[in-house]
Every structure is written in C-alpha cells, then in structure tokens.
Design a protein around this motif. Structure first.
Motif, PDB file in Angstrom:
ATOM      1  N   SER A 337       0.815  -1.218   0.000  1.00 51.33           N
ATOM      2  CA  SER A 337       0.000   0.000   0.000  1.00 51.33           C
ATOM      3  C   SER A 337       0.845   1.262   0.000  1.00 51.33           C
ATOM      4  CB  SER A 337      -0.930   0.001   1.221  1.00 51.33           C
ATOM      5  OG  SER A 337      -0.160  -0.058   2.416  1.00 51.33           O
ATOM      6  N   THR A 338       2.140   1.150   0.299  1.00 52.36           N
ATOM      7  CA  THR A 338       3.018   2.327   0.304  1.00 52.36           C
ATOM      8  C   THR A 338       3.574   2.631  -1.079  1.00 52.36           C
ATOM      9  OG1 THR A 338       4.989   1.024   0.828  1.00 52.36           O
ATOM     10  CG2 THR A 338       3.671   1.821   2.685  1.00 52.36           C
ATOM     11  N   CYS A 339       3.253   1.789  -2.039  1.00 46.68           N
ATOM     12  CA  CYS A 339       3.777   1.970  -3.404  1.00 46.68           C
ATOM     13  C   CYS A 339       2.938   3.030  -4.109  1.00 46.68           C
ATOM     14  CB  CYS A 339       3.736   0.646  -4.165  1.00 46.68           C
ATOM     15  SG  CYS A 339       4.307   0.771  -5.869  1.00 46.68           S
ATOM     16  N   THR A 340       3.401   4.292  -4.023  1.00 46.50           N
ATOM     17  CA  THR A 340       2.642   5.397  -4.626  1.00 46.50           C
ATOM     18  C   THR A 340       3.472   6.230  -5.591  1.00 46.50           C
ATOM     19  OG1 THR A 340       3.180   6.770  -2.712  1.00 46.50           O
ATOM     20  CG2 THR A 340       1.061   5.580  -2.652  1.00 46.50           C
ATOM     21  N   ASN A 341       4.776   6.241  -5.416  1.00 43.90           N
ATOM     22  CA  ASN A 341       5.620   7.104  -6.256  1.00 43.90           C
ATOM     23  C   ASN A 341       6.513   6.308  -7.197  1.00 43.90           C
ATOM     24  OD1 ASN A 341       7.201   6.016  -4.314  1.00 43.90           O
ATOM     25  ND2 ASN A 341       8.261   7.916  -3.742  1.00 43.90           N
ATOM     26  N   ARG A 342       6.062   5.107  -7.595  1.00 43.78           N
ATOM     27  CA  ARG A 342       6.824   4.291  -8.526  1.00 43.78           C
ATOM     28  C   ARG A 342       6.023   4.093  -9.802  1.00 43.78           C
ATOM     29  NH1 ARG A 342       7.351  -0.173  -3.959  1.00 43.78           N
ATOM     30  NH2 ARG A 342       8.694   0.906  -2.466  1.00 43.78           N
ATOM     31  N   THR A 343       6.710   3.657 -10.848  1.00 44.40           N
ATOM     32  CA  THR A 343       6.007   3.421 -12.116  1.00 44.40           C
ATOM     33  C   THR A 343       5.281   2.084 -12.114  1.00 44.40           C
ATOM     34  OG1 THR A 343       8.010   2.490 -13.072  1.00 44.40           O
ATOM     35  CG2 THR A 343       7.633   4.846 -13.400  1.00 44.40           C
ATOM     36  N   ARG A 344       5.770   1.087 -11.348  1.00 46.30           N
ATOM     37  CA  ARG A 344       5.148  -0.225 -11.276  1.00 46.30           C
ATOM     38  C   ARG A 344       5.031  -0.631  -9.824  1.00 46.30           C
ATOM     39  NH1 ARG A 344       3.091  -0.901 -16.024  1.00 46.30           N
ATOM     40  NH2 ARG A 344       3.088  -3.170 -15.858  1.00 46.30           N
ATOM     41  N   CYS A 345       3.925  -1.271  -9.493  1.00 51.29           N
ATOM     42  CA  CYS A 345       3.686  -1.729  -8.130  1.00 51.29           C
ATOM     43  C   CYS A 345       3.227  -3.183  -8.152  1.00 51.29           C
ATOM     44  CB  CYS A 345       2.614  -0.875  -7.453  1.00 51.29           C
ATOM     45  SG  CYS A 345       3.158   0.810  -7.096  1.00 51.29           S
ATOM     46  N   PRO A 346       3.505  -3.933  -7.055  1.00 52.63           N
ATOM     47  CA  PRO A 346       3.091  -5.341  -7.007  1.00 52.63           C
ATOM     48  C   PRO A 346       1.629  -5.497  -6.577  1.00 52.63           C
ATOM     49  CG  PRO A 346       4.366  -4.799  -5.064  1.00 52.63           C
ATOM     50  CD  PRO A 346       4.346  -3.565  -5.894  1.00 52.63           C
ATOM     51  N   TYR A 347       0.911  -6.357  -7.295  1.00 54.24           N
ATOM     52  CA  TYR A 347      -0.472  -6.694  -6.966  1.00 54.24           C
ATOM     53  C   TYR A 347      -0.598  -8.207  -6.858  1.00 54.24           C
ATOM     54  CZ  TYR A 347      -1.857  -1.893  -8.189  1.00 54.24           C
ATOM     55  OH  TYR A 347      -2.001  -0.532  -8.223  1.00 54.24           O
ATOM     56  N   GLU A 348      -1.731  -8.658  -6.343  1.00 49.63           N
ATOM     57  CA  GLU A 348      -2.050 -10.084  -6.281  1.00 49.63           C
ATOM     58  C   GLU A 348      -3.392 -10.335  -6.941  1.00 49.63           C
ATOM     59  OE1 GLU A 348       0.121 -11.475  -2.131  1.00 49.63           O
ATOM     60  OE2 GLU A 348      -2.010 -10.971  -2.119  1.00 49.63           O
ATOM     61  N   ALA A 349      -3.415 -11.309  -7.856  1.00 50.85           N
ATOM     62  CA  ALA A 349      -4.665 -11.715  -8.490  1.00 50.85           C
ATOM     63  C   ALA A 349      -5.146 -12.999  -7.816  1.00 50.85           C
ATOM     64  CB  ALA A 349      -4.456 -11.938  -9.982  1.00 50.85           C
ATOM     65  N   TRP A 350      -6.341 -12.953  -7.204  1.00 48.57           N
ATOM     66  CA  TRP A 350      -6.917 -14.111  -6.506  1.00 48.57           C
ATOM     67  C   TRP A 350      -7.835 -14.832  -7.486  1.00 48.57           C
ATOM     68  CZ3 TRP A 350      -7.088 -14.843  -0.794  1.00 48.57           C
ATOM     69  CH2 TRP A 350      -6.115 -14.065  -0.153  1.00 48.57           C
ATOM     70  N   ILE A 351      -7.405 -16.012  -7.908  1.00 47.83           N
ATOM     71  CA  ILE A 351      -8.119 -16.772  -8.937  1.00 47.83           C
ATOM     72  C   ILE A 351      -8.749 -17.990  -8.278  1.00 47.83           C
ATOM     73  CG2 ILE A 351      -7.858 -18.044 -11.106  1.00 47.83           C
ATOM     74  CD1 ILE A 351      -5.317 -16.246 -11.537  1.00 47.83           C
ATOM     75  N   THR A 352     -10.074 -18.078  -8.399  1.00 45.75           N
ATOM     76  CA  THR A 352     -10.816 -19.164  -7.740  1.00 45.75           C
ATOM     77  C   THR A 352     -11.536 -20.001  -8.787  1.00 45.75           C
ATOM     78  OG1 THR A 352     -11.145 -17.807  -5.764  1.00 45.75           O
ATOM     79  CG2 THR A 352     -12.565 -19.733  -6.029  1.00 45.75           C
ATOM     80  N   VAL A 353     -11.327 -21.314  -8.715  1.00 45.66           N
ATOM     81  CA  VAL A 353     -11.988 -22.253  -9.619  1.00 45.66           C
ATOM     82  C   VAL A 353     -12.518 -23.416  -8.787  1.00 45.66           C
ATOM     83  CG1 VAL A 353     -10.501 -21.621 -11.566  1.00 45.66           C
ATOM     84  CG2 VAL A 353      -9.880 -23.551 -10.089  1.00 45.66           C
ATOM     85  N   SER A 354     -13.350 -24.243  -9.449  1.00 45.59           N
ATOM     86  CA  SER A 354     -13.869 -25.439  -8.785  1.00 45.59           C
ATOM     87  C   SER A 354     -14.036 -26.536  -9.824  1.00 45.59           C
ATOM     88  CB  SER A 354     -15.209 -25.145  -8.111  1.00 45.59           C
ATOM     89  OG  SER A 354     -15.762 -26.332  -7.569  1.00 45.59           O
ATOM     90  N   PRO A 355     -13.206 -27.603  -9.777  1.00 42.29           N
ATOM     91  CA  PRO A 355     -13.342 -28.691 -10.747  1.00 42.29           C
ATOM     92  C   PRO A 355     -14.504 -29.605 -10.363  1.00 42.29           C
ATOM     93  CG  PRO A 355     -11.523 -29.140  -9.266  1.00 42.29           C
ATOM     94  CD  PRO A 355     -12.037 -27.789  -8.881  1.00 42.29           C
TER      95      PRO A 355
END
Length: 753
Positions: A337-355
């Motif tokens: 959340s402190t990533c404000t003054n950079r060109t790229r920031c890390p995120y997380e994609a939460w992917i949910t599936v059910s076989p």
C-alpha cells in the motif's frame, strides 16, 4: 646490410615509398660476365616465432633496354633470395661464405614491373614465407644478383601472431602462427578467475594470425556472472534482496540479477498484443504447471501481477475448459500500500476455480492493458482430486498452493514459492522450516508475519543444469509434524539455448550446440539439418554444427525495413526415408533465423569515413594466371587453357596505391562461359576458405593473394577453356571487424580422389 662489394649504397628518391630521400642498395653489372654479387641482412632475432614473412620492395630495369648487343644472355630480370638460420650472431665478412651451399634458397624473385630507363621507377613488392627450424634463435637473409639491374628499396621481415584473447571465459595467450602456411596451432585456454572448465577449452591459431575453430569452454562459478564472455564477476550485489551463496535472492515484488527491477517478467512467452509499452504482466515468482484442487470445492491460488500505482491491473479468465467452474470477477489486491511514487507496483490476483470431476482441465488467465486489449497470458492445468476428510492443518491455503501441486522452473532462473503457516502457539514465527530432501537447492526465508495468527515464508529454489526433471519437496515446521509437499518441474535447455544466430555483412554465422540438441532430439542425424534448402548442410565439429553460407544463398530472403537490411531464413531438420533418401518422411524442426544491419554499414567509395570498401576504379581487383610456381609463365586469360590435371597458379591482386587498406579475397570460381547460369559455378574459394581438395592458398599479403588449383574441364566442353572470377573487399588495416579478417572455418571440402 653487409655485402661482398658488388652492391652499392646510394641515396635516391622513391616517391611511391617516401617523399624523402632513401638509402637503397643497387647492383647493375648487366654487361659483365659471371656476375655474383651478394648482400646480407644483419642478424634477426626470431623471438620464438615458428615462421617468417619477408617483404621486399625493389625496382628493376628491363634487359632489352640496358644490355649491349650480344650481351643480353648475361642479363637477368630476377635475383635470388636466401636464408641462413643460426642460434646466435656469427656473421663476419667471410662467414657464412658467399655461396649457395652455405645458404638455403628461399625463392627466385622475379620482377613483374620493369623500367624502360633509369628514370622509369616501377616499384615491385614481393613477399615470401619461410618455415623456421626449431631451437634456432635467429636468421640472416641474403640477396644474390647474377646480372640484373636492381635496386633494393626496402626489406621488411615479420611474423604473424594470434593476439591474446579471452573466449568463453578462457584466456588464450599471444601465440605465433604455425610453421607452415596452411597449418594451425592448437592452444589450450586457461579459465579466467572465478570460472571452471565445463569442457576442455581449445582454440586454433591460424597461419594468418587469427583465432578460429574454438571448442570447449569455461563457465562462471556459482555466485558469479559473466561479462562479455571475458570476466566472471560476483553477482552478489542486491538492491532489494538478500545475498545467499553469492546469489541475489530478491524480496517479493523485485526482480533482476541485482534485484533492481520493480515487478518482473515471467519465464515463459505469453501473448503481447497490447498497445502500451509496459502493460500489466504476471511476474516471475510463481509459474504454476498443475494445481491440484478438490472436486466441487473452491480452490484459490494467488498469482503476482504488476501494474500502475494509481490504477490496478485488470485480470480476466482467458481460454479454459468450460466444464471448469470459475469465479468472476477475479479479485486484484495491491500487495504494498506504500507503493505510490513508482512506475510499477506489485499486486495479487486471486483466482478461484472449482473442478466438478476427477480429471485434468486446461485453464488460462489474462491481463488487459488499460484499453482492455490482451496484454499477457499464463496457462496451466487444474487437476481435480478426491475430497478426502483431513484435519485442519497448519498451512494456510491460499497463498500456499494446494498440496502436491506442480510449479514450473527453468534451470537458468531462480524460482519463488510462497508458504503461509498458522501459528500453533503465541510468540514469534519459527525462523526456519525444514526441507526434504535436505540436498535440495532450496533457501527458505522468513518474509513477514502477516498477522498475529500467521507466518509468511518465501521459498527460493535455485536449480542447476543437472537438476532438470521433477523433484518432490516437502516442508515442515519444528512446531508441527504436518508437512506440505509440492513438485518442482525444472525445464531443461530449450531449442533457443542450442542455436546462436549472427551474421557478418556477407554471410550467416549460425552455431548449433549439438550436446543440447541431442538431448531434445535423441538419435539426431546432423546431415539432415540444413539452412533453407537441403544442399546447405552444416559443418560438424566435435560439439557444434556450423552454418557459414552467404546472405544471398540457401533461399535466404532479404528485405528493407526502416532503412535496414533484414535477412530471413529457417533451419530445418528433415527425417528422410532410410531406403529412398530423396524422400522426406517428416519435418521434426523448423527454426526461424534472421539478422540485420543498417544500410550505412555498406560503403561506396565516396564514403571515406568507413573501413570497408568494394572494388572500384580506385580499388581494382585483377587476376593473373600462370603455369609455374614462380608465377613467371603467364597463361593468357579469358578463357584460360591448360592440360587436364595440370596445376594452374592464380594471383589475385590490386594496384591501388592506398597502403592504408588491405585486400581480402571473398570468392573465386570458374564458369564455362561468362554468362553461364550460377548453378555451373565451381568454387575454389568461398567466404575466404578453400572449397576444393586440389585448391591451396599459397600466400596472402596486403594487396595480393596467391593460390593454385588443378585444371579440369566441364563436360561437353573439351578444349573450350575456363573462365576464372574472383571478388574481394578492401578494409582499413586497423579494422578488426569479422568481415575484414581473412579467417576460415573448417569446411567439408570436395575431394577429387
């Protein structure tokens, strides 16, 4: 110079050499009988060389212009060059004695340019090659005049040396060229500091003073990275990470060899159709291959993705088996959340599936750029497994991947994996997790405590070249007997690792590592690999397959793109019928190759800033043919005639006065007619290399190349002669570019036996 009083030292002007007066030696006793004048050089220390070149510049008068009537039989238009090898300076006025018994004849040197008068100064330049005897430290050269009118303007004695060079992290010392004009010297390299032998490194010092035909290599030790194939320097300088065993282990959200890149890129190639230069992309930390999910249960994995600090990346389901149940939309959360003054920031994609069933499902996930165009794609498999009732464990899913899932990893890149554990008791997190097998190349770092109830760890897997294949890893904490297991599938070397493509201005330079290719294609038949068309096969060495064809051969396509010359072709591996070899049963490999360079590399003669020139009025290329090894008896050209099986001596030379350039012969070939089609060309020399078993390059000097071939005839053209053609380029003498070095790689020569 010491002489027997038959030669005279005079001061004169030779404008072709210098604007200042020169001291030259002359002998002109053409009207005398039994002339036998000798001139000897001082002692020359050979300094460990194996062979020498002696270049003589001289002028000579034409006998018909200076001989008295009836005395022309005593006149000569040549002189004899002798050598005397010794281990010390022993010469005096009378020793060695002035005769052809004490000295060894090097050659009879004849003038090709003869003056009509004393004021008609036509300079001749002749170079001869001398093999040296082992163990002797020096040499004298002597000039014998038997009745010519000659002036020695200059004598230059030199030897060729392959300069010190570092190649594939092996150092090869400066090495004198071989004893014979066609020989080479094998030199074993010494690994540079912080590197070790991977395969015994050897390089060959060629007779022209260039290095060629390398084999083997050294490689940088673990913890060191290579620079320009010459130095191995410590790679342990980490901007955002920790150093472990001389390797940078980057903190989450950082990548690069020095952990200096925010975010990162995956280890595999995805689709790139976005309009932005750096659209959102999946980072390299987790590359799933097979995710094991319980049937009819929600199964969530977290994939790192980067994006803008003020606008999170869009992540959507891509192509997938539609029996698989997916949760839409995919949640994306910022990691820092402190990533404000950079060109790229890390995120997380939460992917949910059910076989829904116990089977393997295909699944792809995509990022979108900010115009909603596809930017990146990551595909893996979902394995539906039976839901077994198990007590709650200490491992938290997600972010920990489901039990026994498989993660992809490349042997060339550090792989990351996240583990999160539930605390079993209050207090700090367990600083260490145990790993089985203990020999695994794994480092476990405590990343952070996500809350009072969980501990987060980062697993760093450091694969080696020899660890390809699948390996089971199991982790456990000292506070619990429960294990979490996963599978790491280390991908071995790929086709891209085995093929290196480059080119000079005139030819392809493609090198295939056969050790790697044989791992991919067991039972490989190298003769079935060709460039463009099946006649363009490679030259096999101990470890490599080489392709050195011209850029206008082998069905190479050329085009102009943005002012640049682009050349496109493909490598093909064709499997032939074992009986009917002219039939192709299967194409196992097609690998596109391309190279290009700016049109500005190609010169015209008006561009004096360049180092590469082509034949022109100022830089002419001439061809003369002879029937004798002394290059005295001319064969009239266009076409030339000789007896089948006899030797024809060819001199390719330039009369340019520009001595700051050197001429390099590119190709020499014959045709039955001047306008005969190209398929009737028969090459003697191609890309500077001998192409025929009966062809031999005798000598190469600044503006001249001499070679010999055995005369033949084209079928149905008895006594019709041969047309000989040669082309060359001119380079500045200081230019060390590949196209300016008269080097030759091994070729499969045509054999006339």
């Amino acid at each position: 110079m010491l002489n027997d009083e038959g030669w005279n030292e005079v001061s004169t002007y030779v404008i072709e050499v210098s604007n200042s007066p020169l001291e030259v030696y002359t002998s002109c006793y053409i009207r005398s009988d039994n002339v036998n004048n000798w001139l000897r050089t001082p002692f020359i220390n050979v300094q460990g060389s194996k062979s020498l070149y002696i270049e003589t510049k001289f002028t000579m008068r034409k006998c018909a212009r200076v001989s008295a009537p009836g005395k022309s039989s005593h006149c000569r238009e040549s002189f004899n060059l002798y050598s005397y090898q010794t281990d010390r300076d022993i010469a005096s006025k009378d020793m060695p004695s002035w005769d052809d018994i004490s000295y060894n004849l090097v050659d009879k040197v004849a003038a090709t340019c003869l003056g009509e008068s004393a004021s008609d100064v036509l300079l001749n330049t002749e170079t001869r090659f001398i093999s040296l005897k082992r163990g002797l430290q020096g040499i004298y050269f002597a000039f014998q005049d038997l009745g010519s009118c000659v002036s020695l303007v200059s004598v230059k004695v030199y030897y060729k040396i392959c300069p010190e060079i570092t190649h594939h992290y092996a150092l090869y010392p400066a090495t004198p060229a071989g004893k014979d004009i066609s020989s080479s010297v094998e030199v074993e390299g010494q690994c540079v500091p912080n590197s070790s032998i991977f395969e015994r490194p050897v390089y060959r010092c060629m007779s022209d003073g260039t290095w060629d035909i390398a084999a083997g290599e050294c490689r940088c030790n673990p913890g060191y990275q290579g620079t320009d194939n010459r130095l191995c320097v410590s790679s342990c300088h980490c901007d955002h990470g920790k150093c472990h065993s001389n390797l940078c282990i980057c903190s989450e959200g950082w990548s690069g060899k020095k952990c200096d890149n925010r975010g990162g890129s995956r280890t595999h190639t995805g689709i790139k159709t976005a309009t932005e230069q750096s659209p959102p992309a999946f980072t390299e930390f987790i590359i799933p291959q097979i995710i094991r999910c319980k049937i009819n249960k929600s199964c969530t994995i977290i994939l790192p993705v980067d994006g803008k600090p003020d606008q999170g990346p869009m992540v959507e389901h891509g192509d997938y088996d539609h029996e698989l149940r997916v949760t839409t939309p995919i949640q994306v959360k910022i990691k820092d959340s402190t990533c404000t003054n950079r060109t790229r920031c890390p995120y997380e994609a939460w992917i949910t599936v059910s076989p829904p069933q116990i089977k393997l499902y295909e699944y792809c996930v995509q990022t979108k750029d900010y115009q909603r165009l596809n930017a990146d794609e990551l595909c893996y498999k979902i394995q539906g497994v039976q839901d077994e009732t198990t007590p709650p464990g200490i491992f938290n899913y997600p972010p920990t991947l489901p039990e026994n899932s498989t993660m992809n990893c490349s042997y060339k890149q550090i792989c990351h994996y996240q583990l999160e554990l539930k605390k079993t008791r209050p207090g700090p997190c367990d600083p260490n997790l145990s790993v089985e097998p203990t020999s695994s190349p794994v480092v476990v770092l405590q990343s952070s405590s996500t809350s009072s109830s969980f501990c987060n760890y980062e697993v760093v897997y450091i694969p080696s070249k020899n660890s390809t294949g699948k390996q089971n890893l199991c982790f456990s904490s000292t506070s619990s007997t429960q294990q979490h297991c996963m599978v790491v599938d280390v991908q071995g070397q790929s086709l891209n690792d085995s093929i290196k493509v480059s080119c000079s201005q005139y030819s392809w330079d493609i090198v295939i590592d056969l050790n790697i290719l044989r791992q991919i294609y067991p039972g490989l038949i190298t003769s079935n690999i060709y460039l463009g068309e099946n006649r363009c096969t490679g030259i096999e060495t101990k470890r490599h397959l080489l392709f050195k064809y011209g850029l206008h051969e082998c069905l190479t396509h050329d085009m102009q793109i943005d002012g640049n010359n682009e050349y496109i072709n493909e490598l093909i591996y064709a499997e032939h019928d074992p009986v009917y070899t002219f039939i192709i049963r299967n194409i196992s490999l097609t690998f596109p190759v391309e190279c290009g360079f700016s049109k500005n590399i190609i010169n015209t003669m008006s561009d004096n800033s360049s180092n590469v020139f082509f034949p022109s009025e100022q830089y002419p290329v001439n061809i003369s043919t002879y029937s004798d090894s002394n290059f005295m008896k001319d064969i009239p050209d266009s076409p030339i005639y000789a007896a089948i099986g006899s030797r024809v001596y060819v001199k390719v030379f330039s009369t340019t006065p520009d001595w700051s350039t050197t001429m390099k012969v590119n190709t020499c070939y014959t045709k039955p007619e001047v306008d005969a089609p190209d398929h009737l060309k028969y090459y003697f020399i191609k890309n500077g290399c001998e192409m025929d078993a009966s062809t031999h390059i005798i000598a190469q000097t600044t503006h001249e190349t001499r070679f010999v071939f055995v005369y033949f005839e084209y079928m149905d053209r008895h006594n019709k002669g041969l047309y000989v053609f040669c082309d060359a380029i001119f380079c500045r003498t200081s230019d060390m570019a590949a196209q300016c070095l008269q080097t030759c790689n091994p070729v499969r020569r045509r054999n006339n036996d």
